[in-house]
Design a protein around this motif. Structure first.
Motif, PDB file in Angstrom:
ATOM      1  N   CYS A 166       0.826  -1.079  -0.163  1.00 52.50           N
ATOM      2  CA  CYS A 166       0.059  -0.241   0.149  1.00 52.50           C
ATOM      3  C   CYS A 166       0.870   1.288  -0.175  1.00 52.50           C
ATOM      4  O   CYS A 166       2.139   1.159   0.404  1.00 52.50           O
ATOM      5  CB  CYS A 166      -0.839  -0.004   1.334  1.00 52.50           C
ATOM      6  SG  CYS A 166      -0.009   0.057   2.728  1.00 52.50           S
ATOM      7  N   GLY A 167       0.270   2.271  -0.066  1.00 56.76           N
ATOM      8  CA  GLY A 167       0.884   3.649   0.011  1.00 56.76           C
ATOM      9  C   GLY A 167       1.705   3.806   0.973  1.00 56.76           C
ATOM     10  O   GLY A 167       2.740   4.557   1.506  1.00 56.76           O
ATOM     11  N   THR A 168       0.763   3.564   2.358  1.00 57.26           N
ATOM     12  CA  THR A 168       1.362   3.686   3.960  1.00 57.26           C
ATOM     13  C   THR A 168       2.742   2.940   3.828  1.00 57.26           C
ATOM     14  O   THR A 168       3.651   3.551   4.370  1.00 57.26           O
ATOM     15  CB  THR A 168       0.160   3.215   4.562  1.00 57.26           C
ATOM     16  OG1 THR A 168      -0.782   3.725   4.335  1.00 57.26           O
ATOM     17  CG2 THR A 168       0.710   3.671   5.919  1.00 57.26           C
TER      18      THR A 168
ATOM     19  N   CYS B 175      -2.332  19.596   5.683  1.00 57.32           N
ATOM     20  CA  CYS B 175      -3.509  19.131   5.168  1.00 57.32           C
ATOM     21  C   CYS B 175      -3.322  18.168   4.246  1.00 57.32           C
ATOM     22  O   CYS B 175      -2.915  18.130   2.751  1.00 57.32           O
ATOM     23  CB  CYS B 175      -4.142  20.439   4.232  1.00 57.32           C
ATOM     24  SG  CYS B 175      -5.168  21.760   5.035  1.00 57.32           S
ATOM     25  N   THR B 176      -3.351  17.051   4.829  1.00 60.29           N
ATOM     26  CA  THR B 176      -3.165  15.657   4.235  1.00 60.29           C
ATOM     27  C   THR B 176      -3.784  14.618   4.891  1.00 60.29           C
ATOM     28  O   THR B 176      -4.378  14.927   5.903  1.00 60.29           O
ATOM     29  CB  THR B 176      -1.857  15.476   3.984  1.00 60.29           C
ATOM     30  OG1 THR B 176      -1.618  14.405   3.062  1.00 60.29           O
ATOM     31  CG2 THR B 176      -1.139  15.240   5.215  1.00 60.29           C
ATOM     32  N   PHE B 177      -3.796  13.383   4.335  1.00 54.92           N
ATOM     33  CA  PHE B 177      -4.446  12.304   4.996  1.00 54.92           C
ATOM     34  C   PHE B 177      -3.308  11.638   6.137  1.00 54.92           C
ATOM     35  O   PHE B 177      -2.041  11.685   5.859  1.00 54.92           O
ATOM     36  CB  PHE B 177      -4.691  11.281   3.934  1.00 54.92           C
ATOM     37  CG  PHE B 177      -5.187   9.951   4.537  1.00 54.92           C
ATOM     38  CD1 PHE B 177      -6.657   9.808   5.161  1.00 54.92           C
ATOM     39  CD2 PHE B 177      -4.536   8.697   4.334  1.00 54.92           C
ATOM     40  CE1 PHE B 177      -7.120   8.674   5.566  1.00 54.92           C
ATOM     41  CE2 PHE B 177      -5.261   7.604   4.955  1.00 54.92           C
ATOM     42  CZ  PHE B 177      -6.517   7.696   5.326  1.00 54.92           C
ATOM     43  N   ASP B 178      -3.813  11.157   7.154  1.00 56.52           N
ATOM     44  CA  ASP B 178      -2.579  10.995   8.124  1.00 56.52           C
ATOM     45  C   ASP B 178      -1.407   9.915   7.750  1.00 56.52           C
ATOM     46  O   ASP B 178      -0.518   9.803   8.380  1.00 56.52           O
ATOM     47  CB  ASP B 178      -3.077  10.459   9.602  1.00 56.52           C
ATOM     48  CG  ASP B 178      -4.068   9.146   9.333  1.00 56.52           C
ATOM     49  OD1 ASP B 178      -4.218   8.655   8.545  1.00 56.52           O
ATOM     50  OD2 ASP B 178      -4.134   8.715  10.537  1.00 56.52           O
ATOM     51  N   ALA B 179      -1.847   9.110   6.798  1.00 58.78           N
ATOM     52  CA  ALA B 179      -0.814   8.067   6.308  1.00 58.78           C
ATOM     53  C   ALA B 179       0.312   8.656   5.821  1.00 58.78           C
ATOM     54  O   ALA B 179       1.529   8.366   5.758  1.00 58.78           O
ATOM     55  CB  ALA B 179      -1.616   7.176   5.161  1.00 58.78           C
ATOM     56  N   SER B 180       0.177   9.928   5.474  1.00 56.66           N
ATOM     57  CA  SER B 180       1.367  10.784   4.984  1.00 56.66           C
ATOM     58  C   SER B 180       2.768  10.965   6.107  1.00 56.66           C
ATOM     59  O   SER B 180       3.605  10.714   5.641  1.00 56.66           O
ATOM     60  CB  SER B 180       1.071  12.081   4.469  1.00 56.66           C
ATOM     61  OG  SER B 180       0.125  12.227   3.384  1.00 56.66           O
ATOM     62  N   ILE B 181       1.967  11.094   7.267  1.00 55.36           N
ATOM     63  CA  ILE B 181       2.926  11.492   8.335  1.00 55.36           C
ATOM     64  C   ILE B 181       2.891  10.602   9.190  1.00 55.36           C
ATOM     65  O   ILE B 181       3.984  10.713  10.191  1.00 55.36           O
ATOM     66  CB  ILE B 181       2.576  12.799   8.543  1.00 55.36           C
ATOM     67  CG1 ILE B 181       1.044  13.234   9.231  1.00 55.36           C
ATOM     68  CG2 ILE B 181       2.878  14.029   7.403  1.00 55.36           C
ATOM     69  CD1 ILE B 181       0.662  12.854  10.551  1.00 55.36           C
TER      70      ILE B 181
ATOM     71  N   PHE C 239      -2.005   2.811  -4.850  1.00 56.73           N
ATOM     72  CA  PHE C 239      -3.135   2.121  -5.798  1.00 56.73           C
ATOM     73  C   PHE C 239      -4.360   1.873  -4.971  1.00 56.73           C
ATOM     74  O   PHE C 239      -5.015   0.872  -5.376  1.00 56.73           O
ATOM     75  CB  PHE C 239      -2.498   0.985  -6.420  1.00 56.73           C
ATOM     76  CG  PHE C 239      -1.409   1.349  -7.236  1.00 56.73           C
ATOM     77  CD1 PHE C 239      -1.481   1.960  -8.528  1.00 56.73           C
ATOM     78  CD2 PHE C 239      -0.033   1.131  -6.817  1.00 56.73           C
ATOM     79  CE1 PHE C 239      -0.458   2.401  -9.307  1.00 56.73           C
ATOM     80  CE2 PHE C 239       1.066   1.264  -7.800  1.00 56.73           C
ATOM     81  CZ  PHE C 239       0.627   1.959  -8.923  1.00 56.73           C
ATOM     82  N   ASN C 240      -4.724   2.444  -3.808  1.00 55.61           N
ATOM     83  CA  ASN C 240      -5.880   2.392  -2.932  1.00 55.61           C
ATOM     84  C   ASN C 240      -7.224   2.518  -3.784  1.00 55.61           C
ATOM     85  O   ASN C 240      -7.081   3.240  -5.042  1.00 55.61           O
ATOM     86  CB  ASN C 240      -5.685   3.566  -2.074  1.00 55.61           C
ATOM     87  CG  ASN C 240      -7.011   3.242  -0.896  1.00 55.61           C
ATOM     88  OD1 ASN C 240      -8.337   3.669  -1.356  1.00 55.61           O
ATOM     89  ND2 ASN C 240      -6.688   3.224   0.285  1.00 55.61           N
ATOM     90  N   GLY C 241      -8.260   1.621  -3.340  1.00 56.20           N
ATOM     91  CA  GLY C 241      -9.496   1.697  -4.222  1.00 56.20           C
ATOM     92  C   GLY C 241     -10.065   2.816  -4.559  1.00 56.20           C
ATOM     93  O   GLY C 241     -10.588   3.133  -5.579  1.00 56.20           O
TER      94      GLY C 241
HETATM   95  C1  LIG Z   1      -2.022  11.535   0.848  1.00 54.95           C
HETATM   96  C2  LIG Z   1      -2.219  10.125   1.089  1.00 54.95           C
HETATM   97  N1  LIG Z   1      -1.071   9.711   1.400  1.00 54.95           N
HETATM   98  C3  LIG Z   1      -1.105   8.064   1.722  1.00 54.95           C
HETATM   99  C4  LIG Z   1      -2.393   7.284   1.520  1.00 54.95           C
HETATM  100  C5  LIG Z   1      -2.087   5.904   1.896  1.00 54.95           C
HETATM  101  O1  LIG Z   1      -2.122   5.309   0.992  1.00 54.95           O
HETATM  102  P1  LIG Z   1      -2.689   3.565   1.018  1.00 54.95           P
HETATM  103  O2  LIG Z   1      -4.388   3.586   1.550  1.00 54.95           O
HETATM  104  O3  LIG Z   1      -2.369   2.915  -0.470  1.00 54.95           O
HETATM  105  O4  LIG Z   1      -2.042   3.027   2.235  1.00 54.95           O
HETATM  106  C6  LIG Z   1      -3.299   8.017   1.118  1.00 54.95           C
HETATM  107  C7  LIG Z   1      -4.505   7.249   0.740  1.00 54.95           C
HETATM  108  O5  LIG Z   1      -4.870   6.206   1.024  1.00 54.95           O
HETATM  109  C8  LIG Z   1      -3.310   9.278   0.765  1.00 54.95           C
HETATM  110  O6  LIG Z   1      -4.352  10.047   0.472  1.00 54.95           O
END
Ligand SMILES: Cc1ncc(COP(=O)(O)O)c(C=O)c1O
Length: 436
Positions: free
Chosen positions: A72-74, A109-115, A213-215
């Motif tokens: 995943c992106g995370t 201003c982002t989704f917490d997975a960024s940080i 490549f999240n849904g």
């Molecule tokens: C800005 C951002 N970073 C990271 C992620 C994490 O990616 P993933 O869901 O593939 O882990 C997402 C969305 O899911 C995202 O929107």
């Protein structure tokens, strides 16, 4: 919801028969072929031809030497952040993160997975306020942050909703301060930025880069992510860490902490079927953004903005920001909200509730990280300096906080690339009626 369906202001509008989504997967057929082939040939693991193929195709598309497929992106962001931590501060003990005792400047201003990977690596995130021009990290606030914390050596930047941040300025600031960049291009695959006069893809602008490549993303594998780099050494390290850090020994031998983060060959089959459609999806999303811009131009709102000279977003999500004077009264708690209707005005939750009543999905703007309960005690830097503790019982005002303002006045609209122009016209009509 009946309050909208039975409201004369919405007379004549019927709920959508099938739900209009914020951003749902769009399959094209070949995904099935590559998944079936993986199963028939028994490449049902974290190795196989689909993984090799998508790594090569994405590396070629974005213009990097190496792409490493991950779960995943995370996980890609974790690997990127850990690599940066190890490069800056050396290898950590097995029970410690590479960022222990260190601050990291982060998009707010982002989704917490960024940080979150900063916390996984025992570092402390310092949130940098947002700019109105791109809804991404403010270079001016970043400069201020380096004045306050000159020792910081790592910056994590995300491109919100597929709109590139001001990377020219941000890279120059980071270079001047000897700081590395982790680039989160999870939402912006296919978006381009003009750096030093040359158009390049997001996902190649940092020292360490991640996509997802999240849904809900512009193309999907149902899950999956990638680490992107021009460094063979970094690519090999991520391949090793993401497969449990196995050493070259006949038995399981480990000299470093490992992770089970590798991409599955089944997931890669779905991604393989999607890659040929990335440009088509971007064109569809761009057309949606432009139809909203035109259809809503008589309302007291603005669209999520972008730098028209130096950026080509992928237009993943279309959003609006309600003008300050046109905000109807509304409040938010930690989990609930309340609003009042007012003539000529509206509020994000009124619009979101109206859309939901007619079976269309929108979403509030991602709540800024500095406002999240989990990060409430982390530093937050605005163009004015520290953004914490600025209110005063005796003086009106509370300091600049661009992220909080966009969160308060903004919302994401249905942005699904399968939405027809006719359906979008109805969405536009519903929004108009909210302001009546
Ligand atoms: C800005 C951002 N970073 C990271 C992620 C994490 O990616 P993933 O869901 O593939 O882990 C997402 C969305 O899911 C995202 O929107």
């Amino acid at each position: 919801m009946n309050k909208f369906l039975n409201n004369p202001a919405f007379e004549g509008i019927e709920p959508f028969e099938s739900k209009l989504w914020l951003s749902s997967p769009t399959m094209h057929g070949d995904e099935q072929k590559w998944v079936d082939e993986a199963i028939q040939t028994n490449w049902v693991s974290t190795v196989g031809p689909n993984i090799d193929e998508v790594e090569q195709q994405i590396a070629e598309y974005v213009g990097v030497k190496y792409a490493v497929g991950l779960s995943c992106g995370t996980s890609a962001l974790h690997m990127a952040t850990k690599l940066a931590g190890e490069k800056l501060y050396g290898q950590a003990k097995p029970n410690q993160g590479t960022l222990q005792g260190h601050k990291v400047f982060c998009s707010d201003c982002t989704f917490d997975a960024s940080i979150n990977p900063v916390a996984y690596e025992d570092g402390e995130a310092v949130f940098i306020d947002t700019e109105y021009d791109t809804w991404n990290m403010s270079p001016e606030a970043l400069e201020k942050a380096f004045e306050i914390y000159p020792d910081v050596k790592l910056v994590i930047i995300a491109h919100l909703y597929g709109t590139p941040g001001r990377m020219q300025e941000i890279k120059e600031i980071c270079d001047r301060h000897g700081a590395l960049i982790v680039e989160d291009a999870a939402e912006s695959l296919g978006a381009k930025y003009r750096l030093n006069g040359q158009w390049i893809e997001t996902g190649t602008l940092g020292d360490y880069n991640a996509i997802s490549f999240n849904g809900n993303k512009i193309i999907t594998g149902s899950a999956g992510g990638m680490f992107l780099t021009n460094s063979q050494e970094d690519a090999e390290k991520v391949r090793k860490w993401s497969t449990q850090s196995r050493e070259d020994a006949p038995w399981y031998q480990h000299e470093e902490i490992g992770y089970n983060y590798r991409m599955s060959n089944i997931i890669a089959g779905v991604i393989r079927g999607q890659i040929p459609y990335l440009d088509e999806h971007i064109a569809q999303k761009k057309a949606i953004w432009e139809r909203y811009e035109k259809g809503l131009d008589d309302l007291p709102i603005s669209m999520n903005p972008w730098d028209r000279k130096n950026a080509q977003p992928n237009f993943w999500l279309s959003c609006i920001l309600i003008d300050k004077y046109a905000m109807a009264p509304s409040v938010r708690g930690e989990k609930d909200y309340l609003y009042k209707s007012a003539s000529g005005k509206s509020s994000p939750h009124e619009i979101l509730d109206a859309l939901a009543a007619f079976n269309a999905e929108g979403r509030p703007i991602w709540k800024p990280m500095h406002m999240q309960p989990i990060y409430r005690m982390n530093p937050f830097i605005t163009v004015e300096g520290s953004g914490r503790a600025r209110s005063n019982a005796y003086i009106e005002g509370g300091g600049i906080d661009v992220g909080a303002d966009i969160f308060r006045r903004g919302l994401c609209l249905p942005s699904d690339n399968k939405m027809t122009p006719e359906q979008q016209d109805i969405v536009i009509d519903i929004i108009h009626r909210c302001f009546k």
